[in-house]
Design an enzyme around this catalytic site. Structure first.
Site, PDB file in Angstrom:
ATOM      1  N   HIS A  70      -3.605  -5.308   1.042  1.00 51.11           N
ATOM      2  CA  HIS A  70      -3.296  -5.658   2.427  1.00 51.11           C
ATOM      3  C   HIS A  70      -3.719  -7.098   2.693  1.00 51.11           C
ATOM      4  O   HIS A  70      -4.719  -7.570   2.147  1.00 51.11           O
ATOM      5  CB  HIS A  70      -4.075  -4.758   3.395  1.00 51.11           C
ATOM      6  CG  HIS A  70      -3.586  -3.351   3.459  1.00 51.11           C
ATOM      7  ND1 HIS A  70      -2.380  -3.004   4.027  1.00 51.11           N
ATOM      8  CD2 HIS A  70      -4.155  -2.194   3.043  1.00 51.11           C
ATOM      9  CE1 HIS A  70      -2.234  -1.692   3.964  1.00 51.11           C
ATOM     10  NE2 HIS A  70      -3.285  -1.177   3.363  1.00 51.11           N
TER      11      HIS A  70
ATOM     12  N   CYS B 272       0.832  -1.201   0.000  1.00 51.70           N
ATOM     13  CA  CYS B 272       0.000   0.000   0.000  1.00 51.70           C
ATOM     14  C   CYS B 272       0.871   1.257   0.000  1.00 51.70           C
ATOM     15  O   CYS B 272       1.548   1.528  -0.978  1.00 51.70           O
ATOM     16  CB  CYS B 272      -1.002  -0.028   1.162  1.00 51.70           C
ATOM     17  SG  CYS B 272      -2.399   1.104   0.923  1.00 51.70           S
TER      18      CYS B 272
END
Length: 516
Positions: A462, A359
């Site tokens: 994630h 991310c």
């Protein structure tokens, strides 16, 4: 960071829902005393007894969040709540809901946070502004609570920080003001591991008003190790000074590190995983987010996950460096440079080492990160590490999606979620890390990027190391051996063990009798 939020709105009900549930509120003497863990254990323990249980925390401050799909929202809609409430929902064996944590604050600077209401971003707000306007959030908080109370037998309500912060009492939406509004009985939780428990509980009593004191049904002592008979005189003094009954002691839970932590204080613990094998180094960024991405790697016996704290270099013997998520990408790029970690990372790659960005960590690996409207801080741009041929602009709607797809690049199933506002472009995306197939018949969706040398990878997903097959394939690719580890089963076993621990240490019948 802007000083304005979007208008505070929530979906009103046309008919008042009947309040079916009894409720009990757990407040702490401070942050990190174990409220979230206790509530999770109680959720599973009472669920196993056949009760319909729901967790509730009105306001949470955490950069560890979970993506949820709510039952009363459109099928494509997603929201986010604190990681702790997602774990508590799992302990109740129900899907997580935005109503379990209606207000989520995600710190971006030392004085301000992104404000999330009922799963959706309102905007960014300095603390002084938020404290002035948060009383306006109370109707949404009460509405969310009543939705849960209408479908459950028992609602376990978690406070935030300390319930005795008098300077916050008038604008409080999560401790004693909420308890008064909803007429909740309160149990105060103290932490023996940090010391000062007697002073903390007696001090809480001294600071509360007589009305708030009367709302407290008793106190619990958490994280005890050793012979409790040595502390029993202290409990007698506490009860004598406060008039509150002692409701029990919860001894130290050895498997706590097998459950996802919400507070980055948990990262102060030593390296996880095996002593030898693959060495994974993770810089502890100032605004680190969703750091439980590394839990599955730390659970592998042949992997050692080492958190590198400010003031320390990244160890030269590291095999892989992982750049984790962050709530302030540009600010944490500055942290990398201030600590000299950028030089450590570049030297690591030159020496043949591997780097993974997740991310915000993926964004940092590119050429530049731009924030033209100041979403995460002052407007501007910051050079990235230049290890991937990409660039990112922070902006647009926050992307919140759950992922359960086949990755054609590895041949393995990938699970996880995306939670970000940045949009990434550049030639490097032509070499994606993942090729995600949702089974709809559409072409696989490329995700992330891989450097030309093949040793630097990044993606927005994630939780992808939580998928056992994908993790095993990745470990094999970087020269490590995966164990026969079922990570989801390991987490579920830890929740069961926590419920057993709560059952063995506390009188659950007595606690349930206090709920009303």
């Amino acid at each position: 960071m802007t000083d304005q939020l979007a208008p505070i709105v929530f979906t009103p009900r046309t008919v008042s829902l009947p309040r079916r549930a009894r409720a009990l509120m757990i407040q702490g003497t401070s942050s990190d005393v174990g409220k979230s863990m206790l509530v999770a254990g109680l959720c599973r323990a009472y669920t196993r007894r056949g009760l319909v249980v729901r967790p509730f925390k009105a306001q949470n401050m955490s950069n560890n969040a979970a993506v949820v799909r709510d039952a009363d929202a459109p099928a494509e809609a997603r929201g986010e709540i604190g990681r702790a409430q997602a774990l508590q929902a799992r302990a109740c064996r129900v899907p997580a809901s935005i109503h379990m944590n209606p207000v989520l604050l995600k710190p971006q600077t030392n004085i301000g946070s992104q404000v999330v209401l009922r799963g959706r971003v309102l905007g960014n707000c300095p603390a002084r502004i938020y404290h002035q306007m948060r009383h306006g959030l109370m109707p949404a908080v009460v509405d969310s609570y009543e939705r849960l109370a209408a479908e459950a037998d028992l609602v376990l309500v978690e406070g935030a920080g300390s319930g005795a912060e008098l300077y916050l009492r008038n604008s409080d939406i999560t401790n004693m003001h909420l308890a008064e509004t909803l007429d909740l009985p309160v149990v105060v939780l103290g932490d023996l591991d940090r010391g000062g428990t007697m002073a903390a509980i007696v001090g809480t009593h001294a600071l509360l008003s007589s009305t708030d004191r009367a709302r407290v049904a008793g106190y619990l002592v958490n994280k005890f190790r050793g012979d409790f008979s040595l502390f029993e005189p202290a409990c007698e003094i506490i009860s004598e000074r406060t008039g509150w009954p002692f409701l029990g002691v919860l001894r130290w839970f050895e498997q706590a590190d097998r459950l996802p932590a919400e507070d980055s204080l948990a990262l102060e613990r030593p390296a996880t995983g095996g002593a030898g094998g693959l060495k994974v180094a993770v810089p502890h960024l100032s605004r680190i987010a969703n750091f439980d991405d590394l839990d599955p790697l730390g659970a592998e016996p042949g992997v050692s996950v080492r958190w590198v704290h400010p003031g320390h270099p990244i160890p030269r013997d590291s095999d892989v460096i992982v750049l984790p998520g962050s709530k302030a990408t540009r600010s944490d790029l500055d942290v990398l440079r201030r600590e000299g970690w950028d030089l450590d990372i570049l030297a690591h790659v030159r020496g043949g080492g591997r780097v993974v960005g997740l991310c915000a960590g993926f964004q940092m690996l590119g050429r530049v990160v731009r924030d033209p409207t100041g979403i995460e801080g002052p407007p501007g741009e910051t050079p990235g590490l230049g290890l991937l041929d990409i660039e990112t602009e922070i902006g647009g709607e926050k992307r919140l999606i759950e992922i359960d797809m086949l990755d054609h690049a590895s041949g393995e199933r990938v699970t996880g979620y995306e939670m970000h506002m940045g949009r990434t472009t550049g030639p490097g995306l032509a070499r994606p890390w993942l090729l995600l197939d949702d089974g709809s018949g559409a072409p696989p969706r490329p995700e992330g990027a891989v450097s030309r040398c093949g040793r630097v990878t990044g993606a927005y997903v994630h939780g992808l190391f939580g998928a056992d097959g994908f993790r095993a394939r990745w470990l094999d690719r970087v020269g490590a051996q995966a164990a026969a580890l079922d990570f989801e089963a390991r987490t579920e076993a830890a929740i069961e063990a926590l419920a057993d621990h709560v059952e063995a240490n506390l009188d659950l019948d007595a606690l349930l009798a206090l709920a009303r």
